[in-house]
Design a protein around this motif. Structure first.
Motif, PDB file in Angstrom:
ATOM      1  N   ALA A  22      -2.196  -5.032-126.547  1.00 18.74           N
ATOM      2  CA  ALA A  22      -1.003  -5.385-126.018  1.00 18.74           C
ATOM      3  C   ALA A  22       0.112  -4.265-126.364  1.00 18.74           C
ATOM      4  O   ALA A  22       0.907  -3.980-125.428  1.00 18.74           O
ATOM      5  CB  ALA A  22      -0.531  -6.570-126.724  1.00 18.74           C
ATOM      6  N   ASN A  23       0.045  -3.629-127.476  1.00 16.67           N
ATOM      7  CA  ASN A  23       0.992  -2.566-127.898  1.00 16.67           C
ATOM      8  C   ASN A  23       0.680  -1.408-127.132  1.00 16.67           C
ATOM      9  O   ASN A  23       1.706  -0.728-126.541  1.00 16.67           O
ATOM     10  CB  ASN A  23       0.645  -2.121-129.490  1.00 16.67           C
ATOM     11  N   LEU A  24      -0.480  -0.972-126.658  1.00 16.09           N
ATOM     12  CA  LEU A  24      -0.889   0.214-125.925  1.00 16.09           C
ATOM     13  C   LEU A  24      -0.467  -0.149-124.181  1.00 16.09           C
ATOM     14  O   LEU A  24       0.014   0.834-123.839  1.00 16.09           O
ATOM     15  CB  LEU A  24      -2.550   0.060-125.868  1.00 16.09           C
ATOM     16  N   ALA A  25      -0.518  -1.434-124.096  1.00 22.12           N
ATOM     17  CA  ALA A  25       0.225  -1.726-122.747  1.00 22.12           C
ATOM     18  C   ALA A  25       1.606  -1.586-122.619  1.00 22.12           C
ATOM     19  O   ALA A  25       2.138  -1.024-121.466  1.00 22.12           O
ATOM     20  CB  ALA A  25      -0.201  -3.051-122.041  1.00 22.12           C
ATOM     21  N   PHE A  26       2.016  -2.035-123.662  1.00 19.63           N
ATOM     22  CA  PHE A  26       3.778  -1.758-123.808  1.00 19.63           C
ATOM     23  C   PHE A  26       4.122  -0.297-123.874  1.00 19.63           C
ATOM     24  O   PHE A  26       5.013   0.187-123.103  1.00 19.63           O
ATOM     25  CB  PHE A  26       4.230  -2.556-124.963  1.00 19.63           C
ATOM     26  N   MET A  27       3.261   0.473-124.700  1.00 22.15           N
ATOM     27  CA  MET A  27       3.604   1.894-124.637  1.00 22.15           C
ATOM     28  C   MET A  27       3.344   2.667-123.129  1.00 22.15           C
ATOM     29  O   MET A  27       4.383   3.652-122.823  1.00 22.15           O
ATOM     30  CB  MET A  27       2.796   2.614-125.796  1.00 22.15           C
ATOM     31  N   LEU A  28       2.236   2.348-122.636  1.00 26.89           N
ATOM     32  CA  LEU A  28       2.081   2.676-121.337  1.00 26.89           C
ATOM     33  C   LEU A  28       3.436   2.551-120.320  1.00 26.89           C
ATOM     34  O   LEU A  28       3.675   3.172-119.769  1.00 26.89           O
ATOM     35  CB  LEU A  28       0.754   2.129-120.775  1.00 26.89           C
ATOM     36  N   TYR A  29       3.980   1.184-120.432  1.00 28.57           N
ATOM     37  CA  TYR A  29       5.184   0.815-119.712  1.00 28.57           C
ATOM     38  C   TYR A  29       6.289   1.766-120.008  1.00 28.57           C
ATOM     39  O   TYR A  29       7.126   2.321-119.402  1.00 28.57           O
ATOM     40  CB  TYR A  29       5.285  -0.707-119.961  1.00 28.57           C
ATOM     41  N   VAL A  30       6.332   1.983-121.514  1.00 31.10           N
ATOM     42  CA  VAL A  30       7.545   2.712-121.874  1.00 31.10           C
ATOM     43  C   VAL A  30       7.359   4.231-121.495  1.00 31.10           C
ATOM     44  O   VAL A  30       8.384   4.815-121.073  1.00 31.10           O
ATOM     45  CB  VAL A  30       7.395   2.958-123.735  1.00 31.10           C
ATOM     46  N   LEU A  31       6.204   4.815-121.431  1.00 29.74           N
ATOM     47  CA  LEU A  31       6.004   5.961-120.825  1.00 29.74           C
ATOM     48  C   LEU A  31       6.505   5.969-119.315  1.00 29.74           C
ATOM     49  O   LEU A  31       6.918   6.846-118.958  1.00 29.74           O
ATOM     50  CB  LEU A  31       4.509   6.306-120.908  1.00 29.74           C
ATOM     51  N   LEU A  32       6.026   5.068-118.637  1.00 29.88           N
ATOM     52  CA  LEU A  32       6.474   5.082-117.228  1.00 29.88           C
ATOM     53  C   LEU A  32       7.956   4.931-116.777  1.00 29.88           C
ATOM     54  O   LEU A  32       8.610   5.496-116.156  1.00 29.88           O
ATOM     55  CB  LEU A  32       5.451   3.950-116.484  1.00 29.88           C
ATOM     56  N   VAL A  33       8.682   4.167-117.677  1.00 32.60           N
ATOM     57  CA  VAL A  33       9.860   3.877-117.746  1.00 32.60           C
ATOM     58  C   VAL A  33      10.627   5.259-118.162  1.00 32.60           C
ATOM     59  O   VAL A  33      11.603   5.900-117.504  1.00 32.60           O
ATOM     60  CB  VAL A  33      10.413   2.867-118.793  1.00 32.60           C
ATOM     61  N   ALA A  34      10.106   6.062-119.079  1.00 38.42           N
ATOM     62  CA  ALA A  34      10.692   7.270-119.694  1.00 38.42           C
ATOM     63  C   ALA A  34      10.669   8.373-118.694  1.00 38.42           C
ATOM     64  O   ALA A  34      11.828   9.008-118.327  1.00 38.42           O
ATOM     65  CB  ALA A  34      10.047   7.751-121.017  1.00 38.42           C
ATOM     66  N   VAL A  35       9.778   8.577-117.814  1.00 37.36           N
ATOM     67  CA  VAL A  35       9.336   9.558-116.773  1.00 37.36           C
ATOM     68  C   VAL A  35      10.529   9.145-115.865  1.00 37.36           C
ATOM     69  O   VAL A  35      11.188  10.032-115.224  1.00 37.36           O
ATOM     70  CB  VAL A  35       7.843   9.390-116.020  1.00 37.36           C
ATOM     71  N   SER A  36      10.702   8.008-115.346  1.00 36.89           N
ATOM     72  CA  SER A  36      11.740   7.573-114.340  1.00 36.89           C
ATOM     73  C   SER A  36      13.146   7.838-114.898  1.00 36.89           C
ATOM     74  O   SER A  36      13.868   8.205-114.187  1.00 36.89           O
ATOM     75  CB  SER A  36      11.615   6.225-113.940  1.00 36.89           C
ATOM     76  N   VAL A  37      13.380   7.596-116.115  1.00 38.17           N
ATOM     77  CA  VAL A  37      14.721   7.845-116.580  1.00 38.17           C
ATOM     78  C   VAL A  37      14.933   9.467-116.733  1.00 38.17           C
ATOM     79  O   VAL A  37      16.123   9.903-116.251  1.00 38.17           O
ATOM     80  CB  VAL A  37      14.735   7.367-118.216  1.00 38.17           C
ATOM     81  N   VAL A  38      13.866  10.222-117.045  1.00 38.64           N
ATOM     82  CA  VAL A  38      14.235  11.830-116.926  1.00 38.64           C
ATOM     83  C   VAL A  38      14.756  12.262-115.528  1.00 38.64           C
ATOM     84  O   VAL A  38      15.318  12.841-115.310  1.00 38.64           O
ATOM     85  CB  VAL A  38      12.747  12.520-117.374  1.00 38.64           C
ATOM     86  N   SER A  39      13.752  11.614-114.674  1.00 41.17           N
ATOM     87  CA  SER A  39      14.119  11.917-113.278  1.00 41.17           C
ATOM     88  C   SER A  39      15.517  11.440-112.731  1.00 41.17           C
ATOM     89  O   SER A  39      16.173  12.142-112.041  1.00 41.17           O
ATOM     90  CB  SER A  39      12.933  11.021-112.421  1.00 41.17           C
ATOM     91  N   SER A  40      15.962  10.234-113.059  1.00 40.82           N
ATOM     92  CA  SER A  40      17.261   9.634-112.537  1.00 40.82           C
ATOM     93  C   SER A  40      18.104  10.471-113.642  1.00 40.82           C
ATOM     94  O   SER A  40      19.302  10.814-112.850  1.00 40.82           O
ATOM     95  CB  SER A  40      17.175   8.053-112.895  1.00 40.82           C
TER      96      SER A  40
END
Length: 381
Positions: A22-40
């Motif tokens: 579950a933590n791994l899935a959450f960290m994957l989500y954080v990674l995806l959000v982080a890339v979008s944040v850098v882009s924005s």
């Protein structure tokens, strides 16, 4: 009594594994959000001035050195390539980013070179360990020496990656409609950060980039630790069966293990003590190292799925550049007998030099990872 204790312990181990997944899935989500944040954040802070901001990296050699230095400092090519994906999604030209990706490949080799210093007390062990560590350096240096000029002259990787993403290119725009579902998934996380900062204009955008880069670093580090704890037995089994069963099997196993542990630095560093102590030979771990290069590309590909909008296709394109570069380098260099031997000869020679003088080892690390990149960046600034 022992049986009862074992039975009681089993459910707890099982539940702990579920928590880690579950933590791994959450960290994957954080990674995806982080890339979008850098882009924005990149779009918000520079807007149409993106090309002006990256003029210092417009020369391919400067871009190469930026990727090398960034990865040497962070010690994670996965982190740097994920950041590059986010920047391309924000408007950084693909042709500017390609040398940066090549540089990231070179910078990640510093970790196992430093690991080899643990064998410095015994000359024979150090000779083997240092050679096994630097074979990664020489392979990636040779790959860049071949493919960077080809990229500069013909745009080889740019054209190949454009062809790979061409089915996703719309006629009216460059929107990756097939991946738009990720916007709905990552939107709440991105808006949580973007909302309070968007009103601050350029400064808000810079803060978003900084937060996004921090989150990328945290998420990839955490994912690596979680994957290693979850896959330690399986990865170890693959590792044991990977060596000595032919180059194709070695490359495939290196790829799989690196995907499992989410770090080529970890994979290649595991080999160094085994070679240093004489359990394995340098030539045996060579294919495994090449597989690690390929396996590390999975993180940038995952990161690219988080992007939507007009530059989304370019984010996927730069992730595919990383994969194509490593695949083509492996096929060409390892497939041609003369080229295949060059990294081995360089590593063996450096191992002999390092055994005779530890100052030469320090000089090599300082020259390749600090002095040359710093001098080139200063000259091209």
């Amino acid at each position: 009594m022992t049986t009862q204790a074992s039975t009681a312990e089993q459910p707890m181990n099982s539940s702990m594994r579920w928590v880690r997944w579950a933590n791994l899935a959450f960290m994957l989500y954080v990674l995806l959000v982080a890339v979008s944040v850098v882009s924005s954040g990149f779009k918000l802070s520079v807007g149409e001035q993106a090309k002006t901001l990256f003029e210092f990296a417009s020369h391919p050699i400067a871009g190469l050195m930026i990727g090398l230095v960034a990865t040497s400092l962070i010690q994670s090519s996965s982190t740097v390539t994920s950041i590059i994906v986010g920047l391309v999604a924000g408007g950084l030209p693909v042709e500017t980013a390609i040398p940066m990706v090549m540089g990231a490949n070179m910078g990640t080799t510093l970790t196992n070179t430093l690991v080899s210093l643990g064998h410095a007390r015994c000359n024979e062990e150090f000779r083997r360990a240092f050679a096994s560590a630097t074979i990664h350096d020489f392979f990636n240096l040779l790959a860049v020496a071949i493919f960077l000029p080809l990229e500069m002259m013909f745009g080889l990787l740019d054209k190949i990656s454009t062809w790979l993403v061409s089915p996703m290119m719309g006629t009216a725009n460059m929107d990756m409609g097939g991946l738009n579902f990720m916007k709905a998934v990552t939107g709440p996380g991105v808006n949580l950060i973007k909302g309070p900062l968007s009103s601050f204009g350029t400064m808000g955008g810079l803060f978003m980039i900084a937060i996004g880069i921090g989150l990328i670093f945290i998420s990839i580090t955490a994912m690596g630790k979680l994957m290693r704890s979850l896959m330690v037995g399986r990865a170890r089994e693959i590792l044991k069966s990977a060596i000595g069963r032919g180059p194709v099997h070695g490359i495939a196993s290196g790829t799989v293990v690196t995907v499992l542990v989410q770090s080529s630095s970890t994979t290649t560093s595991l080999m160094v003590p085994l070679v240093g102590t004489g359990v394995l030979k340098v030539r045996d771990v060579y294919p495994f190292t090449l597989g690690a290069n390929i396996g590390t590309c999975i993180t940038a590909l995952l990161a690219a799925t988080a992007v939507s909008g007009e530059f989304a296709v370019f984010a996927l394109q730069i992730a595919l550049v990383h994969l194509a570069f490593n695949l083509m380098a492996t096929v060409l260099i390892y497939g041609v007998p003369f080229l295949r031997e060059l990294p081995l000869k360089g590593a063996f020679y450096l191992g002999e030099i390092g055994t005779k003088s530890k100052a030469a080892v320090a000089g090599y690390i300082g020259l390749v990872f600090v002095v040359i990149p710093g001098a080139i960046l200063a000259l091209t600034a």
